[in-house]
Write an enzyme that holds these catalytic residues in place. Structure first.
Site, mmCIF file in Angstrom:
data_model
loop_
_atom_site.group_PDB
_atom_site.id
_atom_site.type_symbol
_atom_site.label_atom_id
_atom_site.label_comp_id
_atom_site.label_asym_id
_atom_site.label_seq_id
_atom_site.Cartn_x
_atom_site.Cartn_y
_atom_site.Cartn_z
ATOM 1 N N GLU A 140 0.843 -1.198 0.000
ATOM 2 C CA GLU A 140 0.000 0.000 0.000
ATOM 3 C C GLU A 140 0.868 1.233 0.000
ATOM 4 O O GLU A 140 1.986 1.209 0.530
ATOM 5 C CB GLU A 140 -0.836 0.051 1.299
ATOM 6 N N LEU A 143 0.926 6.310 4.006
ATOM 7 C CA LEU A 143 0.462 7.681 4.234
ATOM 8 C C LEU A 143 1.311 8.299 5.340
ATOM 9 O O LEU A 143 1.551 7.658 6.367
ATOM 10 C CB LEU A 143 -1.021 7.679 4.609
ATOM 11 N N ARG A 231 -15.580 -7.976 15.206
ATOM 12 C CA ARG A 231 -15.837 -8.245 16.623
ATOM 13 C C ARG A 231 -15.982 -6.906 17.349
ATOM 14 O O ARG A 231 -15.778 -5.855 16.761
ATOM 15 C CB ARG A 231 -14.639 -8.997 17.214
HETATM 16 P P1 ADP Z 1 -3.324 -4.556 12.188
HETATM 17 O O1 ADP Z 1 -4.297 -5.554 11.638
HETATM 18 O O2 ADP Z 1 -1.983 -5.163 12.511
HETATM 19 O O3 ADP Z 1 -3.893 -3.733 13.302
HETATM 20 P P2 ADP Z 1 -3.822 -2.374 10.274
HETATM 21 O O4 ADP Z 1 -3.898 -2.616 8.810
HETATM 22 O O5 ADP Z 1 -5.109 -2.157 10.991
HETATM 23 O O6 ADP Z 1 -2.984 -3.570 10.966
HETATM 24 O O7 ADP Z 1 -2.878 -1.138 10.563
HETATM 25 C C1 ADP Z 1 -2.526 -0.781 11.883
HETATM 26 C C2 ADP Z 1 -1.852 0.580 11.890
HETATM 27 O O8 ADP Z 1 -0.705 0.577 11.003
HETATM 28 C C3 ADP Z 1 -2.701 1.723 11.409
HETATM 29 O O9 ADP Z 1 -3.535 2.243 12.414
HETATM 30 C C4 ADP Z 1 -1.605 2.717 10.997
HETATM 31 O O10 ADP Z 1 -1.019 3.306 12.138
HETATM 32 C C5 ADP Z 1 -0.559 1.832 10.361
HETATM 33 N N1 ADP Z 1 -0.772 1.703 8.911
HETATM 34 C C6 ADP Z 1 -1.434 0.705 8.281
HETATM 35 N N2 ADP Z 1 -1.488 0.915 6.932
HETATM 36 C C7 ADP Z 1 -0.856 2.087 6.704
HETATM 37 C C8 ADP Z 1 -0.586 2.878 5.524
HETATM 38 N N3 ADP Z 1 -0.988 2.490 4.297
HETATM 39 N N4 ADP Z 1 0.092 4.054 5.691
HETATM 40 C C9 ADP Z 1 0.496 4.462 6.918
HETATM 41 N N5 ADP Z 1 0.283 3.768 8.049
HETATM 42 C C10 ADP Z 1 -0.384 2.599 7.963
#
Ligand code: ADP
Length: 388
Positions: A140, A143, A231
């Site tokens: 991805e 950001l 959940r």
């Molecule tokens: P998990 O399932 O491990 O919780 P997530 O996909 O929900 O993973 O992402 C957790 C955190 O990682 C997000 O809240 C953000 O802080 C960071 N993050 C995830 N994707 C991105 C991205 N594309 N750009 C910047 N930070 C990201």
């Protein structure tokens, strides 16, 4: 506890249904399937929905098809380093390489430039394999200044769904939430209405049953889907506080085949709520600190909720997550909630182990926390400057 011992416990006690909390069996499709095979109701969505959302690539494809905006990136899995390098160049650096089976902030690596790709690609795959038994990754756009905004949704399993606004969980350490609040300090009613409707329509279309959270990164007034949790979340009490609703009761109703007890129009936000996660961890490196609690005193009073199983003499086992309590406050507005949080934290006593309580005392003194002006990277920088 194994599936078998839970099913045996249901059979011995005559329990008709299992509420999974938000622990490690709450998003386990095989567990849901085992319950279904024994005619025991799982209080949550179907095994199929859990499976779809548990695989992040399938989840993203599904959400995209349902009209939910996503972070730009690879169309699916990225099998080889050469593919990763090609996609990195197309998407534009920095990028984040994520394990499709990842969770809890693990299995994610950032490549700031093309030169970082090889190392990041291999280490995200290795971490995915080691932690989740699956080395598939996807890419991805990374950001750089987003906030973490998540939308609480609730479906009745029959094509009806509502949203309960957002939670802002931008204060994070190692991609894990530290403090959560609702409503989000920078979300206007128009933004809430726009993204909320996209989310409730999406889950209504798949006949989703029960509580779910659709997580987004939010930058320049745009929302980008990152994942869905099928959940109840650790931070659900802030939503309960501002809507005056018991989400667990609602889960039980839906599992019993009853309709939702509110319509979208009846869901009106009242005030502001903040939750802090009290972990048994030693600062400054947040090393888990299990042990025996010698003294526990919970704060109280109007607008204060302490969710914890602690008591004097309680022994924290070393086997689980280090979360030992959650302090949730509710006030008429954000300044009142912050003041109440400071007062309640001052009353809270957890002796015998190190905890993250001192971190919150320090954070509450920060202007950025007082004004709510921070993004998901702010806390990491603050920790480097103040605790290293
Ligand atoms: P998990 O399932 O491990 O919780 P997530 O996909 O929900 O993973 O992402 C957790 C955190 O990682 C997000 O809240 C953000 O802080 C960071 N993050 C995830 N994707 C991105 C991205 N594309 N750009 C910047 N930070 C990201």
């Amino acid at each position: 506890m194994s599936f078998a011992s839970i099913i045996a416990a249901c059979e011995i006690t005559g329990a008709q249904a299992v509420h999974p909390g938000y622990g490690f069996l709450s998003e386990n499709a095989a567990f849901v399937q085992a319950l279904e095979d024994h005619d025991i109701k799982f209080i949550g969505p179907t095994a199929a929905d859990i499976r779809t959302m548990g695989d992040k690539i399938t989840a993203k494809d599904t959400m995209k098809a349902l009209g939910v905006p996503c972070v730009p990136g690879s169309p699916g899995g990225v099998p080889t380093l050469a593919d990763a390098q090609r996609i990195g160049a197309e998407v534009g650096y920095p990028v984040i390489i994520k394990a499709t089976a990842g969770g809890g902030g693990r299995g994610m690596k950032v490549a700031q430039t093309a030169a970082d790709m090889e190392q990041a690609f291999h280490s995200a795959r290795a971490e995915g394999k080691a932690a989740f038994g699956n080395d598939e990754v996807y890419i991805e756009k990374y950001l750089t200044t987003p906030r973490h905004i998540e939308i609480q949704v609730f479906g009745d399993g029959k094509g009806n769904a509502v949203h309960l606004g957002e939670r802002d969980c931008s204060l994070q350490r190692r991609h894990q939430k530290v403090l959560e609040e609702a409503p989000g300090p920078c979300i206007t009613p128009e933004l809430r209405e726009r993204i909320g409707k996209v989310c409730s329509d999406a889950v209504a279309k798949i006949n989703y049953a029960g509580a779910g959270t659709i997580e987004f990164l939010f930058e320049n007034d745009e929302f980008y889907f990152i994942e869905m949790n099928t959940r109840l979340q650790v931070e659900h009490p802030v939503t309960e506080a501002i809507f005056g609703i018991d989400l667990v009761r609602e889960q039980l109703r839906v599992a019993a085949g009853m309709p939702l007890s509110f319509t979208q129009d009846e869901l009106v936000i009242n005030g502001h709520s903040i939750e802090v996660r009290i972990n048994a961890e030693k600062l400054p490196d947040f090393r888990p600190c299990p042990g025996q609690i010698t003294q526990f005193h919970a704060p109280g009073g109007l607008g204060v909720r302490m969710d914890s199983a602690l008591y004097d003499g309680y022994r924290i086992p070393p086997y689980y997550d280090s979360l030992i309590g959650k302090l949730i406050v509710h006030g008429r507005d954000r300044p009142e909630a912050l003041a109440r949080l400071a007062r309640a934290l001052g009353e809270l006593i957890v002796d015998g182990v190190d905890t993250t309580i001192p971190l919150f005392h320090a954070l509450l003194a920060e202007e950025a926390v007082q004004t709510g002006d921070y993004n998901i990277h702010w806390l990491e920088h603050w920790l480097e400057e103040n605790l290293a």
